[in-house]
Design a protein around this motif. Structure first.
Motif, PDB file in Angstrom:
ATOM      1  N   TYR A 100     -88.842  44.468   7.695  1.00  0.00           N
ATOM      2  CA  TYR A 100     -89.649  43.397   8.288  1.00  0.00           C
ATOM      3  C   TYR A 100     -88.808  42.588   9.268  1.00  0.00           C
ATOM      4  O   TYR A 100     -87.575  42.613   9.244  1.00  0.00           O
ATOM      5  N   LEU A 103     -94.047  43.628   9.652  1.00  0.00           N
ATOM      6  CA  LEU A 103     -93.403  44.599   8.769  1.00  0.00           C
ATOM      7  C   LEU A 103     -93.765  46.006   9.209  1.00  0.00           C
ATOM      8  O   LEU A 103     -94.734  46.202   9.948  1.00  0.00           O
ATOM      9  N   SER A 112     -89.210  51.636   7.390  1.00  0.00           N
ATOM     10  CA  SER A 112     -89.429  51.563   5.947  1.00  0.00           C
ATOM     11  C   SER A 112     -89.296  52.943   5.308  1.00  0.00           C
ATOM     12  O   SER A 112     -89.327  53.966   5.997  1.00  0.00           O
ATOM     13  N   LEU A 118     -94.378  40.618   0.487  1.00  0.00           N
ATOM     14  CA  LEU A 118     -93.512  40.108   1.560  1.00  0.00           C
ATOM     15  C   LEU A 118     -93.713  38.603   1.738  1.00  0.00           C
ATOM     16  O   LEU A 118     -92.734  37.844   1.863  1.00  0.00           O
TER      17      LEU A 118
END
Length: 339
Positions: free
Chosen positions: A63, A106, A114, A134
C-alpha cells in the motif's frame, strides 16, 4: 550431389531436421515459460519505495499512504481495477494530496506488488476485508473515508458499501463513493474475449496464462484505451511488469472469477448502491467497450437517479484516470467539494 526421386534420402534428412528443431525448441520453451519478470522501471521502483507492506492472513499486501493537505482531515482510499495495480492512480496522486490530508491506495491480493498465492480462491469479499484491515492497520477505522474506485475496484467498493449500510463489524465508515468505468451491472458488462476464455477455460487456462506475454498483454489492454490516449510503450511495460511480479500472470484466471461473482451477487451489490444515503458519483469514459455508451449510462441513471455523473470527452475509454487525468481529477474534486 543430387537427390534422386524415390531415393528416400530427402525424407530422412527432413525427419532429422525436424527432430533437431524439436530437441532445440524444448529447452527454449522451458526457458521461456519460466522467464523472470522484467526489471522494475525507475518509475515503478520509486512507487514501490514510497509504499509499505502489511500482513493479511499471512499475505503481504502493498500500500501507499501519503500525507497531503495541511488543514484538511479528509481521507481518500483508492481501489484499482483489473488487471493492473495501485500505480493506475499515479497521474492524479499529487493532485489528490493537495486536497486530502491522507491519500491511500493498495494493491489487492493477486495484483501489483502484493502476494499472488496459488492455488487460491480469489474473491471480492476477501478484497473488501483486506481494505477494511488496511484502514484499521492505519488507525483510521473511526475516521470517515472517501472511496474512489475503478473497474474491479468498483465491485470491491460496492461490497464495502453493503457492509457499511448493514453495520457489519469492522466495516469502513464511508463518507462518499465515486465509481469509474466498472462492471456495476452484469447485464451491460462485456468482458474481453480473452477474459471469457480464461474465466471458463478449465484445463486450458493454466496453459494460456503461462504463455501470456507482453505482446498479447499490450494488444489486449490497448483495446480498452481510446485511440488518442494509448499508453506509451514504457507505460505498457510498467503495467506488464506489475502483472508479472510474483508470477501474477499465473493467477489471472483465478482472479477472473469476479465476473461470475458479479452475476451471483448482483442484488447484493447493486442493492447497496440503490439503498445508500452516502453521496454517490460516477466518472465515466464513454468510449469504453467493456461498459458501453449509451447502454451502461442509461441504465446507471435509471437505477441510481440520486447519483451525480461526470461524462468525460468522447474519446476517453475504460481507463479515464490514465487517459484524462486532469479531467478525471477535476470531476472528482468538484464532486468532493459539492457536499
Amino acid at each position: 550431389m543430387e537427390w534422386r526421386r524415390g531415393s528416400g534420402a530427402p525424407e530422412g534428412g527432413m525427419k532429422e531436421w525436424w527432430v533437431q528443431v524439436g530437441l532445440l525448441s524444448v529447452p527454449l520453451l522451458a526457458v521461456y515459460l519460466h522467464i523472470p519478470p522484467p526489471r522494475l522501471s525507475p518509475a515503478l521502483l520509486s512507487w514501490k519505495a514510497s509504499g509499505a507492506f502489511f500482513t493479511y492472513k499471512h499475505q503481504s499486501i502493498f500500500y501507499r499512504d501519503s500525507t497531503g493537505a495541511v488543514g484538511s482531515s479528509d481521507v481518500v482510499v483508492l481501489l484499482h481495477g483489473f488487471p493492473t495495480s495501485s500505480y493506475d492512480w499515479s497521474k492524479i496522486w499529487e493532485g489528490l494530496t493537495q486536497r486530502f490530508h491522507r491519500v491511500i491506495a493498495l494493491d489487492f491480493v493477486g495484483f501489483g506488488f502484493s502476494d499472488k498465492p496459488r492455488p487460491h480462491h480469489y474473491s471480492i469479499f476477501e478484497q473488501a476485508s483486506i481494505v477494511e484491515r488496511l484502514v484499521r492497520h492505519l488507525g483510521l477505522h473511526h475516521q470517515r473515508i472517501n472511496l474512489l474506485s475503478h473497474d474491479y475496484g468498483d465491485t470491491v467498493a460496492q461490497e464495502l458499501l453493503h457492509r457499511y449500510e448493514h453495520n457489519k463489524t469492522g466495516s469502513i465508515l464511508i463518507n462518499s463513493l465515486c465509481l469509474s468505468n466498472g462492471g456495476i451491472f452484469p447485464e451491460t458488462y462485456y468482458p474481453r474475449f480473452i477474459q471469457k476464455v480464461l474465466k471458463d477455460g478449465g484445463l486450458l487456462s493454466p496453459i494460456i496464462t503461462r504463455l501470456m506475454n507482453f505482446f498479447f498483454f499490450s494488444r489486449g489492454l490497448g483495446a480498452v484505451f481510446g485511440p488518442y490516449t494509448q499508453p506509451s510503450q514504457a507505460e505498457y511495460w510498467d503495467m506488464w511488469t506489475a502483472v508479472r511480479t510474483n508470477d501474477g500472470n499465473l493467477v489471472v484466471d483465478s482472479i477472473l472469477q469476479y465476473i461470475n461473482q458479479r452475476k451471483k451477487h448482483r442484488d447484493r451489490w447493486v442493492g447497496a448502491l440503490m439503498s445508500t444515503s452516502v453521496p454517490l458519483h460516477l466518472i465515466y469514459g464513454p468510449l469504453d467497450p467493456v461498459n458501453p455508451h449509451p447502454e451502461f449510462l442509461q441504465l446507471y441513471k435509471k437505477v441510481l437517479p440520486m447519483s451525480t455523473v461526470s461524462v468525460l470527452d468522447d474519446h476517453i475509454s475504460h481507463y479515464p484516470q490514465l487517459e484524462d487525468p486532469t479531467g478525471f481529477l477535476n470531476a472528482y474534486l468538484n464532486f468532493i467539494n459539492s457536499f
